[in-house]
Design a protein around this motif. Structure first.
Motif, PDB file in Angstrom:
ATOM      1  N   LEU A  54      27.614 -18.017  21.508  1.00 31.33           N
ATOM      2  CA  LEU A  54      27.234 -16.922  20.609  1.00 31.33           C
ATOM      3  C   LEU A  54      28.476 -16.239  20.051  1.00 31.33           C
ATOM      4  CD1 LEU A  54      24.325 -15.157  22.589  1.00 31.33           C
ATOM      5  CD2 LEU A  54      24.125 -16.891  20.788  1.00 31.33           C
ATOM      6  N   THR A  55      28.280 -15.601  18.920  1.00 32.40           N
ATOM      7  CA  THR A  55      29.301 -14.730  18.331  1.00 32.40           C
ATOM      8  C   THR A  55      28.655 -13.384  18.021  1.00 32.40           C
ATOM      9  OG1 THR A  55      28.806 -15.529  16.097  1.00 32.40           O
ATOM     10  CG2 THR A  55      30.541 -16.683  17.328  1.00 32.40           C
ATOM     11  N   LYS A  56      29.464 -12.367  17.826  1.00 32.74           N
ATOM     12  CA  LYS A  56      28.937 -11.041  17.530  1.00 32.74           C
ATOM     13  C   LYS A  56      28.384 -10.986  16.105  1.00 32.74           C
ATOM     14  CE  LYS A  56      31.625  -8.216  20.725  1.00 32.74           C
ATOM     15  NZ  LYS A  56      32.543  -7.049  20.880  1.00 32.74           N
ATOM     16  N   GLY A  57      27.250 -10.271  15.948  1.00 32.46           N
ATOM     17  CA  GLY A  57      26.663 -10.077  14.630  1.00 32.46           C
ATOM     18  C   GLY A  57      27.308  -8.909  13.913  1.00 32.46           C
ATOM     19  N   HIS A  58      26.906  -8.704  12.674  1.00 32.99           N
ATOM     20  CA  HIS A  58      27.504  -7.622  11.886  1.00 32.99           C
ATOM     21  C   HIS A  58      26.969  -6.257  12.306  1.00 32.99           C
ATOM     22  CE1 HIS A  58      23.848  -8.904   9.706  1.00 32.99           C
ATOM     23  NE2 HIS A  58      23.724  -7.611   9.406  1.00 32.99           N
ATOM     24  N   ARG A  59      25.808  -6.216  12.968  1.00 28.47           N
ATOM     25  CA  ARG A  59      25.271  -4.958  13.484  1.00 28.47           C
ATOM     26  C   ARG A  59      25.603  -4.817  14.959  1.00 28.47           C
ATOM     27  NH1 ARG A  59      20.249  -4.710  14.022  1.00 28.47           N
ATOM     28  NH2 ARG A  59      19.632  -6.863  13.522  1.00 28.47           N
ATOM     29  N   ARG A  60      25.630  -3.598  15.422  1.00 32.14           N
ATOM     30  CA  ARG A  60      25.983  -3.323  16.814  1.00 32.14           C
ATOM     31  C   ARG A  60      24.956  -3.956  17.758  1.00 32.14           C
ATOM     32  NH1 ARG A  60      24.682   0.498  20.620  1.00 32.14           N
ATOM     33  NH2 ARG A  60      26.333   1.064  22.112  1.00 32.14           N
ATOM     34  N   ALA A  61      25.473  -4.569  18.846  1.00 35.11           N
ATOM     35  CA  ALA A  61      24.630  -5.181  19.888  1.00 35.11           C
ATOM     36  C   ALA A  61      23.744  -6.282  19.332  1.00 35.11           C
ATOM     37  CB  ALA A  61      23.795  -4.128  20.605  1.00 35.11           C
ATOM     38  N   THR A  62      24.236  -6.975  18.332  1.00 38.10           N
ATOM     39  CA  THR A  62      23.516  -8.139  17.806  1.00 38.10           C
ATOM     40  C   THR A  62      24.427  -9.359  17.892  1.00 38.10           C
ATOM     41  OG1 THR A  62      24.225  -7.682  15.534  1.00 38.10           O
ATOM     42  CG2 THR A  62      22.100  -6.768  16.254  1.00 38.10           C
ATOM     43  N   TYR A  63      23.806 -10.542  17.914  1.00 41.47           N
ATOM     44  CA  TYR A  63      24.563 -11.773  18.122  1.00 41.47           C
ATOM     45  C   TYR A  63      24.001 -12.881  17.246  1.00 41.47           C
ATOM     46  CZ  TYR A  63      25.901  -9.129  22.251  1.00 41.47           C
ATOM     47  OH  TYR A  63      26.368  -8.148  23.093  1.00 41.47           O
ATOM     48  N   LEU A  64      24.881 -13.821  16.920  1.00 40.18           N
ATOM     49  CA  LEU A  64      24.515 -15.009  16.165  1.00 40.18           C
ATOM     50  C   LEU A  64      24.984 -16.246  16.924  1.00 40.18           C
ATOM     51  CD1 LEU A  64      25.335 -14.100  12.455  1.00 40.18           C
ATOM     52  CD2 LEU A  64      23.109 -14.844  13.329  1.00 40.18           C
ATOM     53  N   PRO A  65      24.276 -17.351  16.807  1.00 40.97           N
ATOM     54  CA  PRO A  65      24.739 -18.576  17.478  1.00 40.97           C
ATOM     55  C   PRO A  65      25.981 -19.123  16.797  1.00 40.97           C
ATOM     56  CG  PRO A  65      22.779 -19.024  16.164  1.00 40.97           C
ATOM     57  CD  PRO A  65      22.958 -17.539  16.152  1.00 40.97           C
ATOM     58  N   SER A  66      26.886 -19.621  17.604  1.00 33.44           N
ATOM     59  CA  SER A  66      28.077 -20.297  17.076  1.00 33.44           C
ATOM     60  C   SER A  66      27.719 -21.737  16.720  1.00 33.44           C
ATOM     61  CB  SER A  66      29.180 -20.270  18.129  1.00 33.44           C
ATOM     62  OG  SER A  66      28.779 -21.010  19.274  1.00 33.44           O
ATOM     63  N   GLU A  67      28.717 -22.507  16.310  1.00 32.39           N
ATOM     64  CA  GLU A  67      28.473 -23.919  16.021  1.00 32.39           C
ATOM     65  C   GLU A  67      27.948 -24.636  17.261  1.00 32.39           C
ATOM     66  OE1 GLU A  67      28.642 -25.637  13.181  1.00 32.39           O
ATOM     67  OE2 GLU A  67      29.010 -23.763  12.122  1.00 32.39           O
ATOM     68  N   LYS A  68      28.544 -24.323  18.407  1.00 31.19           N
ATOM     69  CA  LYS A  68      28.066 -24.917  19.658  1.00 31.19           C
ATOM     70  C   LYS A  68      26.643 -24.467  19.960  1.00 31.19           C
ATOM     71  CE  LYS A  68      32.618 -25.233  21.856  1.00 31.19           C
ATOM     72  NZ  LYS A  68      33.426 -24.777  23.031  1.00 31.19           N
ATOM     73  N   GLY A  69      26.361 -23.186  19.710  1.00 31.16           N
ATOM     74  CA  GLY A  69      25.018 -22.679  19.963  1.00 31.16           C
ATOM     75  C   GLY A  69      23.968 -23.355  19.091  1.00 31.16           C
ATOM     76  N   ARG A  70      24.269 -23.582  17.822  1.00 29.90           N
ATOM     77  CA  ARG A  70      23.323 -24.259  16.941  1.00 29.90           C
ATOM     78  C   ARG A  70      23.129 -25.715  17.361  1.00 29.90           C
ATOM     79  NH1 ARG A  70      25.715 -20.711  13.048  1.00 29.90           N
ATOM     80  NH2 ARG A  70      27.390 -22.191  12.584  1.00 29.90           N
ATOM     81  N   TYR A  71      24.203 -26.309  17.870  1.00 34.75           N
ATOM     82  CA  TYR A  71      24.082 -27.669  18.394  1.00 34.75           C
ATOM     83  C   TYR A  71      23.115 -27.701  19.579  1.00 34.75           C
ATOM     84  CZ  TYR A  71      25.436 -31.852  21.004  1.00 34.75           C
ATOM     85  OH  TYR A  71      25.423 -33.024  21.714  1.00 34.75           O
ATOM     86  N   ILE A  72      23.213 -26.709  20.461  1.00 33.60           N
ATOM     87  CA  ILE A  72      22.308 -26.613  21.599  1.00 33.60           C
ATOM     88  C   ILE A  72      20.865 -26.427  21.127  1.00 33.60           C
ATOM     89  CG2 ILE A  72      21.704 -25.244  23.637  1.00 33.60           C
ATOM     90  CD1 ILE A  72      24.219 -26.914  23.968  1.00 33.60           C
ATOM     91  N   ALA A  73      20.663 -25.568  20.122  1.00 38.69           N
ATOM     92  CA  ALA A  73      19.312 -25.309  19.609  1.00 38.69           C
ATOM     93  C   ALA A  73      18.691 -26.574  19.036  1.00 38.69           C
ATOM     94  CB  ALA A  73      19.369 -24.209  18.548  1.00 38.69           C
ATOM     95  N   ARG A  74      19.462 -27.354  18.282  1.00 35.36           N
ATOM     96  CA  ARG A  74      18.923 -28.591  17.715  1.00 35.36           C
ATOM     97  C   ARG A  74      18.569 -29.576  18.819  1.00 35.36           C
ATOM     98  NH1 ARG A  74      23.063 -27.537  13.921  1.00 35.36           N
ATOM     99  NH2 ARG A  74      24.490 -28.981  14.986  1.00 35.36           N
ATOM    100  N   ALA A  75      19.376 -29.607  19.880  1.00 35.97           N
ATOM    101  CA  ALA A  75      19.084 -30.516  20.990  1.00 35.97           C
ATOM    102  C   ALA A  75      17.789 -30.110  21.694  1.00 35.97           C
ATOM    103  CB  ALA A  75      20.252 -30.526  21.969  1.00 35.97           C
TER     104      ALA A  75
END
Length: 291
Positions: A54-75
């Motif tokens: 994960l990486t930090k989102g633009h809003r406080r206490a929010t997160y976005l998946p990183s490239e590795k995270g999106r790879y995990i989601a697709r799997a």
């Protein structure tokens, strides 16, 4: 280390939901997606972010998946088994996986032994022992740690489901998102406690020769001390030789050290003198021509 307020399966559930997010997500969004209490969902992303998913989102206490995270989601979208295999692949380089792998290098270890190793690696006090237990449970749930029949735990060295796609299928992930080795995923962050350097003394390492130039395990067994040849009747040399033979035929058969026991001390000194003279003359004859 993860919070002790969640079970390992809840951590895994929230992890998959966070990696599958399209927009920045916080505790409320993760709770809506998983059914886990929102306050507890807020404890998960920090640990998952420190593992690189994960990486930090633009809003406080929010997160976005990183490239590795999106790879995990697709799997995980293709199947739970494939998703767990992908997660094992991405986490093999993390400090906790390296700790367990090193601790289990000689075989299965008790749960208490692995928990103690994790706490030492994280430089954690006794008040964090529950976190170490949850982390170990999470590794079991993911498949990085296997439970033996004896009840002991062992590091899982098998290939993940994403290492070799089935025949006839094509991996849709981009090359830079392909499964990586432990060293490629070794990305310690500020919140991680990296392991101290340890000398690896495993079967794959090169052994250095000792001071006598012989490697361990290469020593030859000592030969039995030969017995002197039996002297022929009448004092004649054994083997049918006689002093009238040429020098080459006399020197070619090896002279055993045990044969010297048949010589007197004066004869030994005389032999040494003759051999020294022959060596010096031969060296001169074999040397460079004097011009």
């Amino acid at each position: 280390m993860p919070s002790p307020k969640l079970r390992a399966e809840q951590y895994l559930l929230v992890t998959v939901a966070a990696c599958s997010a399209v927009n920045p997500v916080g505790a409320e969004e993760l709770a809506a997606a998983t059914g886990v209490y929102a306050k507890n969902c807020g404890l998960v992303p920090v640990f998952i972010m420190n593992t690189g998913l994960l990486t930090k989102g633009h809003r406080r206490a929010t997160y976005l998946p990183s490239e590795k995270g999106r790879y995990i989601a697709r799997a995980f979208a293709r199947g739970e088994a494939e998703g767990l295999g992908a997660l094992r692949t991405k986490w093999r380089g993390q400090w906790f996986a390296r700790t367990v792998r090193d601790r289990c290098r000689h075989g299965p270890v008790s749960r208490e032994g692995l928990v103690a190793a994790l706490m030492v690696a994280a430089k954690a006090g006794p008040e964090r022992i529950k976190q170490a237990h949850v982390l170990l449970d999470l590794m079991v749930a993911v498949g990085l740690v296997a439970v033996e029949k004896s009840g002991e735990l062992n590091y899982f060295e098998g290939a993940s489901h994403t290492d070799a796609p089935p025949t006839g299928t094509q991996n849709t992930d981009t090359p830079h998102e392909a499964p990586q080795t432990a060293n490629e995923d070794d990305e310690p962050s500020a919140a991680e406690e990296p392991l101290p350097h340890q000398d690896e003394c495993q079967s794959g390492s090169t052994r250095q020769p000792d001071s006598e130039g012989v490697q361990d395990g290469d020593e030859q067994p000592q030969a039995e001390v030969p017995r002197p040849r039996t002297e022929a009747p009448g004092g004649q040399p054994p083997g049918g030789t006689n002093p009238d033979q040429d020098l080459l035929s006399l020197l070619l058969p090896p002279v055993l050290l045990a044969d010297l026991t048949r010589l007197t001390s004066a004869e030994v000194l005389e032999l040494h003198s003759h051999l020294a003279a022959v060596t010096a003359l031969t060296a001169k004859l074999r040397g460079h021509r004097v011009t």
